[in-house]
Design a protein around this motif. Structure first.
Motif, PDB file in Angstrom:
ATOM      1  N   LEU A  86       0.831  -1.207   0.000  1.00 27.77           N
ATOM      2  CA  LEU A  86       0.000   0.000   0.000  1.00 27.77           C
ATOM      3  C   LEU A  86       0.866   1.259   0.000  1.00 27.77           C
ATOM      4  O   LEU A  86       0.560   2.238  -0.686  1.00 27.77           O
ATOM      5  CB  LEU A  86      -0.903   0.015   1.241  1.00 27.77           C
ATOM      6  N   THR A  87       1.964   1.214   0.785  1.00 25.22           N
ATOM      7  CA  THR A  87       2.844   2.387   0.834  1.00 25.22           C
ATOM      8  C   THR A  87       3.486   2.635  -0.523  1.00 25.22           C
ATOM      9  O   THR A  87       3.598   3.777  -0.959  1.00 25.22           O
ATOM     10  CB  THR A  87       3.946   2.176   1.886  1.00 25.22           C
ATOM     11  N   MET A  88       3.893   1.548  -1.192  1.00 29.70           N
ATOM     12  CA  MET A  88       4.483   1.707  -2.522  1.00 29.70           C
ATOM     13  C   MET A  88       3.469   2.339  -3.463  1.00 29.70           C
ATOM     14  O   MET A  88       3.794   3.237  -4.240  1.00 29.70           O
ATOM     15  CB  MET A  88       4.897   0.347  -3.084  1.00 29.70           C
ATOM     16  N   LEU A  89       2.213   1.893  -3.352  1.00 31.82           N
ATOM     17  CA  LEU A  89       1.143   2.393  -4.209  1.00 31.82           C
ATOM     18  C   LEU A  89       0.928   3.889  -3.977  1.00 31.82           C
ATOM     19  O   LEU A  89       0.995   4.707  -4.892  1.00 31.82           O
ATOM     20  CB  LEU A  89      -0.129   1.605  -3.883  1.00 31.82           C
ATOM     21  N   PHE A  90       0.695   4.246  -2.704  1.00 28.56           N
ATOM     22  CA  PHE A  90       0.409   5.647  -2.403  1.00 28.56           C
ATOM     23  C   PHE A  90       1.674   6.505  -2.513  1.00 28.56           C
ATOM     24  O   PHE A  90       1.603   7.664  -2.901  1.00 28.56           O
ATOM     25  CB  PHE A  90      -0.238   5.785  -1.023  1.00 28.56           C
ATOM     26  N   GLY A  91       2.811   5.903  -2.164  1.00 28.64           N
ATOM     27  CA  GLY A  91       4.071   6.621  -2.341  1.00 28.64           C
ATOM     28  C   GLY A  91       4.303   6.917  -3.815  1.00 28.64           C
ATOM     29  O   GLY A  91       4.743   8.006  -4.176  1.00 28.64           O
ATOM     30  N   GLY A  92       3.956   5.958  -4.674  1.00 27.92           N
ATOM     31  CA  GLY A  92       4.080   6.157  -6.113  1.00 27.92           C
ATOM     32  C   GLY A  92       3.225   7.324  -6.568  1.00 27.92           C
ATOM     33  O   GLY A  92       3.668   8.183  -7.336  1.00 27.92           O
ATOM     34  N   ILE A  93       1.989   7.384  -6.044  1.00 31.49           N
ATOM     35  CA  ILE A  93       1.104   8.504  -6.382  1.00 31.49           C
ATOM     36  C   ILE A  93       1.736   9.815  -5.927  1.00 31.49           C
ATOM     37  O   ILE A  93       1.759  10.805  -6.656  1.00 31.49           O
ATOM     38  CB  ILE A  93      -0.281   8.309  -5.726  1.00 31.49           C
ATOM     39  N   MET A  94       2.318   9.780  -4.704  1.00 33.92           N
ATOM     40  CA  MET A  94       2.948  10.991  -4.177  1.00 33.92           C
ATOM     41  C   MET A  94       4.101  11.433  -5.082  1.00 33.92           C
ATOM     42  O   MET A  94       4.207  12.618  -5.424  1.00 33.92           O
ATOM     43  CB  MET A  94       3.474  10.712  -2.772  1.00 33.92           C
ATOM     44  N   PHE A  95       4.930  10.466  -5.494  1.00 29.89           N
ATOM     45  CA  PHE A  95       6.046  10.812  -6.378  1.00 29.89           C
ATOM     46  C   PHE A  95       5.523  11.345  -7.706  1.00 29.89           C
ATOM     47  O   PHE A  95       6.091  12.267  -8.283  1.00 29.89           O
ATOM     48  CB  PHE A  95       6.956   9.606  -6.603  1.00 29.89           C
ATOM     49  N   PRO A 119       6.644   7.494 -10.996  1.00 31.98           N
ATOM     50  CA  PRO A 119       6.475   6.615  -9.831  1.00 31.98           C
ATOM     51  C   PRO A 119       7.295   5.334  -9.943  1.00 31.98           C
ATOM     52  O   PRO A 119       7.922   4.912  -8.976  1.00 31.98           O
ATOM     53  CB  PRO A 119       4.987   6.304  -9.832  1.00 31.98           C
ATOM     54  N   PHE A 120       7.293   4.729 -11.140  1.00 32.29           N
ATOM     55  CA  PHE A 120       7.975   3.437 -11.267  1.00 32.29           C
ATOM     56  C   PHE A 120       9.473   3.597 -11.073  1.00 32.29           C
ATOM     57  O   PHE A 120      10.124   2.799 -10.409  1.00 32.29           O
ATOM     58  CB  PHE A 120       7.665   2.824 -12.631  1.00 32.29           C
ATOM     59  N   GLU A 121       9.976   4.681 -11.660  1.00 32.69           N
ATOM     60  CA  GLU A 121      11.408   4.914 -11.538  1.00 32.69           C
ATOM     61  C   GLU A 121      11.766   5.181 -10.073  1.00 32.69           C
ATOM     62  O   GLU A 121      12.777   4.696  -9.569  1.00 32.69           O
ATOM     63  CB  GLU A 121      11.781   6.120 -12.407  1.00 32.69           C
ATOM     64  N   GLN A 165      11.052  10.606   4.413  1.00 27.28           N
ATOM     65  CA  GLN A 165      10.479  10.656   5.760  1.00 27.28           C
ATOM     66  C   GLN A 165       8.969  10.438   5.698  1.00 27.28           C
ATOM     67  O   GLN A 165       8.399   9.692   6.487  1.00 27.28           O
ATOM     68  CB  GLN A 165      10.784  12.032   6.324  1.00 27.28           C
ATOM     69  N   LEU A 166       8.346  11.095   4.714  1.00 25.32           N
ATOM     70  CA  LEU A 166       6.904  10.953   4.547  1.00 25.32           C
ATOM     71  C   LEU A 166       6.560   9.511   4.187  1.00 25.32           C
ATOM     72  O   LEU A 166       5.601   8.932   4.701  1.00 25.32           O
ATOM     73  CB  LEU A 166       6.431  11.901   3.446  1.00 25.32           C
ATOM     74  N   PHE A 167       7.371   8.940   3.327  1.00 28.34           N
ATOM     75  CA  PHE A 167       7.220   7.559   2.900  1.00 28.34           C
ATOM     76  C   PHE A 167       7.238   6.620   4.116  1.00 28.34           C
ATOM     77  O   PHE A 167       6.397   5.745   4.266  1.00 28.34           O
ATOM     78  CB  PHE A 167       8.399   7.249   1.969  1.00 28.34           C
ATOM     79  N   GLN A 168       8.208   6.859   5.013  1.00 26.15           N
ATOM     80  CA  GLN A 168       8.315   6.019   6.212  1.00 26.15           C
ATOM     81  C   GLN A 168       7.119   6.222   7.137  1.00 26.15           C
ATOM     82  O   GLN A 168       6.591   5.266   7.713  1.00 26.15           O
ATOM     83  CB  GLN A 168       9.613   6.345   6.953  1.00 26.15           C
ATOM     84  N   GLY A 169       6.681   7.479   7.262  1.00 28.17           N
ATOM     85  CA  GLY A 169       5.503   7.755   8.081  1.00 28.17           C
ATOM     86  C   GLY A 169       4.272   7.050   7.545  1.00 28.17           C
ATOM     87  O   GLY A 169       3.488   6.467   8.298  1.00 28.17           O
ATOM     88  N   MET A 170       4.123   7.093   6.206  1.00 27.74           N
ATOM     89  CA  MET A 170       2.994   6.419   5.566  1.00 27.74           C
ATOM     90  C   MET A 170       2.998   4.933   5.870  1.00 27.74           C
ATOM     91  O   MET A 170       1.954   4.336   6.137  1.00 27.74           O
ATOM     92  CB  MET A 170       3.134   6.571   4.044  1.00 27.74           C
ATOM     93  N   LEU A 171       4.194   4.353   5.826  1.00 29.27           N
ATOM     94  CA  LEU A 171       4.323   2.916   6.053  1.00 29.27           C
ATOM     95  C   LEU A 171       3.749   2.549   7.418  1.00 29.27           C
ATOM     96  O   LEU A 171       2.955   1.622   7.557  1.00 29.27           O
ATOM     97  CB  LEU A 171       5.808   2.536   5.957  1.00 29.27           C
ATOM     98  N   LEU A 172       4.125   3.330   8.451  1.00 28.16           N
ATOM     99  CA  LEU A 172       3.619   3.066   9.800  1.00 28.16           C
ATOM    100  C   LEU A 172       2.105   3.223   9.828  1.00 28.16           C
ATOM    101  O   LEU A 172       1.391   2.414  10.423  1.00 28.16           O
ATOM    102  CB  LEU A 172       4.280   4.011  10.800  1.00 28.16           C
TER     103      LEU A 172
END
Lengths: 310, 361
Positions: free
Chosen positions: B25-34, B41-43, B332-339
């Motif tokens: 889920l974090t990869m998914l939403f992190g991808g959207i964020m990127f 996102p993929f890169e 940092q945001l990515f890590q926060g999202m993961l939690l």
């Protein structure tokens, strides 16, 4: 060191300024805790409010719009916490910590392009008559609107909890969610609303930091203000009036500390900078050493997960 | 209608599956964020999770970094997780980490420029004691006065950061440093340096200690009475009290252990990768370790894996900063999202989702 540089009139005035962010955050968190929810994400919501308020104020030139958007951002972020803890029943302590970490990351990402910029700050209100009073006028009656709004919020929260039916329901939910549920009150809905109110207040407090008190955006600028707000709620034993006293005391300490630094105290600037945190600890010790009283004051269901089985 | 039904026992399958689901889920939403900040996102995801280990050019440099970053995270998270198991919320590990580094470095620097093989062990002990002592403040206040350990331990982080700024420009400043803040370089003094044990792997003493801590924590929690008492206190505090488990001793043990481990992590960092006591020594490991502890389900083996994953996001984040110009804060945001996602999907472990109308009780 030259103490005569410290002007008592300006000192009181700046105490009001420096207390306002923590006052806003603390009064919001008090309502949240009164409903039985412990949201440790105040720091994260504050800093998100700080960055959003700053960005909006810079782009629109309207600081008041910045405050409104900061409140909205704080409320939205706290809603994420609310959904996780109330609907997905996650642990409140862990989720609150997560919210703080998330907010810190989000704010430094959003704020990066805005570092070093200067936003338009709030104008000082010119209150006729009162503002012209000799000493008191400059001390108390020549601030911006947010200072007075924060005081209004404190009075409103006090009156809401003490005199209204909705306030009674909110307190009932915090004292015993099972009984409140059995009486037909929507525990989760009440808590979500309280959480969002707390988030909005924290957002306002954060925006006050970046738009009035500092006024600039720097990464991690809240520097523990949100945590101090949490400590003030404990200090105030969940009473609105004492939240006000607590916030102004802490505002006083941080202003005094800055004034001493500015007055040319050469030794140990770092020791002065750590004093607000040390004093927070001392106050917490003092409050909790009176154990029978402090445990009595806390809402009985504070931090407990509510899951209706029937 | 969707209802949640409490499971009598947490689901074993979901306990393992939820962290993986959270990462996805974090990869998914992190991808959207990127995507939103204008990076492919993929890169971005590939740069963060794949390139540090397998990129033909950078992997040789970044692979050893994995252990260097994971070591302190695992060491701190193991200590924290034992406290969290007992419902003791020490969130001031960052302060204990800094104090461990300061005390350990001070003990070593007092003997400079003596040469002895005993200096590094002495520093490790001093570092552990420094972290332990810093953690004893919230512990003793909680035991004696019932003070909230969350707030006290966190306030002490800010105090420790100010102390760090003070000593690195005062007490511990390098006398030969031409007035610049920062201590002598401990990684260049043969008595205190914490070198890689196997060259090219990033495996230094701190990483080894972290691995040992994982094993000992596992033994403690599954085979030792103290571990049983800790788990009992966390699950049912009243039952533990009736069974004769002293709450005060549990608090002192958990906070002290976490503090000592965080202090050691700080010492290993200051004698190795960081090299010196300086104002920017505090790197946020103490806070990221909280994420590691939860991501690892407060289980030693889980923490080992979570620590490696989190270290990967650190290195990948640096790489993404370098290659794609992604802001450092996005990690940092990515890590926060993961939690956050982890805590959200955790509901599946403890509750069963029932769809359809439930029968009326």
């Amino acid at each position: 060191m030259d103490l005569s540089n410290i002007n008592p009139i300006l000192l009181v005035a700046s105490i009001m300024i420096s207390a306002t962010p923590i006052l806003l955050a603390a009064i919001g968190e008090m309502v949240v805790e009164k409903s039985g929810v412990l949201n440790l994400g105040v720091e994260g919501m504050m800093i998100t409010g700080a960055v959003i308020g700053f960005i909006v104020a810079i782009n629109t030139g309207a600081p008041l719009l910045g405050f409104a958007m900061a409140a909205l951002a704080g409320a939205l972020l706290s809603l994420a916490f609310g959904v996780l803890t109330q609907v997905f029943l996650s642990n409140q302590v862990a989720t609150g910590l997560g919210l703080t970490l998330l907010g810190l990351g989000l704010s430094s990402l959003l704020g990066k392009p805005y570092e070093g910029m200067k936003a338009e700050t709030l104008p000082k209100l010119d209150i006729p008559l009162l503002g012209d009073l000799p000493v008191v006028g400059r001390m108390l009656f020549s601030h911006d609107i947010m200072v007075y709004l924060s005081l209004c919020i404190v009075v409103a929260v006090w009156a809401f909890l003490k005199y209204t039916r909705a306030g009674l329901i909110l307190r009932a939910v915090g004292e015993s969610h099972d009984s409140a549920h059995a009486l037909g009150y929507k525990v989760i809905r009440v808590r979500l609303l309280a959480i969002m109110f707390g988030g909005a207040c924290a957002g306002l407090g954060g925006a006050y930091l970046s738009l009035v008190r500092v006024p600039q955006w720097t990464e991690g600028m809240t520097a523990g203000a949100g945590w101090i707000a949490l400590a003030i709620v404990v200090f105030a034993s969940w009473r609105a009036g004492r939240v006000l006293i607590g916030a102004y005391l802490f505002g006083g300490i941080s202003v005094l500390q800055l004034n001493l630094q500015a007055a040319g105290l050469t030794w140990g600037v770092q020791y002065l900078s750590m004093s607000p945190y040390l004093i927070t600890i001392l106050v917490l010790v003092f409050i909790s050493s009176n154990r029978s009283r402090s445990s009595h004051d806390a809402p009985a269901n504070l931090g407990q997960t509510f899951h209706a089985t029937r | 209608m969707i209802r949640l039904e409490k499971r009598p026992q947490p689901s074993k399958a979901w306990t393992v599956a939820t962290p993986i689901l959270a990462v996805i889920l974090t990869m998914l939403f992190g991808g959207i964020m990127f995507g939103l900040i204008g990076t492919s996102p993929f890169e971005a995801i590939r740069t963060i999770f794949w390139d540090p280990l397998f990129h033909p050019q950078f992997a040789a440099f970044s692979r050893p970094q994995l252990l260097v970053k994971a070591g302190p995270l695992i060491l701190i998270a193991i200590g924290l997780s034992i406290g969290f198991r007992a419902g003791i919320w020490n969130i001031g590990a960052e302060g204990q980490y800094i104090m461990g580094a300061i005390c350990g470095a001070a003990a070593g620097l007092a003997l400079y420029p003596m040469e002895s093989v005993l200096i590094l062990p002495l520093m490790i002990v001093a570092g552990a004691l420094g972290g332990w002592g810093w953690a004893m403040i919230p512990a003793l206040l909680k035991v004696r006065f019932g003070t909230n350990e969350i707030l006290v331990s966190l306030m002490l982080v800010y105090v420790a950061e100010n102390l760090l700024a003070s000593v690195s420009s005062g007490l511990l400043r390098n006398p030969e440093g031409m007035g610049f803040p920062g201590s002598r370089n401990l990684s260049q003094w043969s008595s205190s340096q914490n070198l890689e044990l196997i060259p090219g792997t990033g495996m230094h003493l701190g990483v080894l200690t972290a691995f040992i801590a994982v094993i000992l924590a596992y033994v403690l929690l599954t085979r030792h009475i103290q571990g049983y008492n800790i788990r009992l206190t966390g699950e049912a505090a009243r039952a533990a009290k009736f069974a004769g488990v002293s709450p005060a001793r549990t608090i002192l043990f958990c906070l002290g252990l976490a503090g000592a481990l965080a202090g050691m992590a700080g010492l290993f960092e200051v004698t190795g990768p960081a090299g010196q006591v300086s104002i920017d020594f505090g790197s946020g490991y103490g806070f990221t370790a909280i994420i590691v502890a939860f991501l690892g389900r407060l289980h030693p083996v889980g923490i080992l894996l979570a620590g490696l994953l989190m270290a990967l996001t650190y290195i990948g984040g640096e790489l993404a900063q370098l290659m794609l110009g992604v802001p450092g804060a996005s990690i940092q945001l990515f890590q926060g999202m993961l939690l956050f996602f982890l805590l959200g999907v955790d509901v599946l472990t403890n509750y069963r989702v029932r769809i359809g109308k439930g029968e009326l009780a």
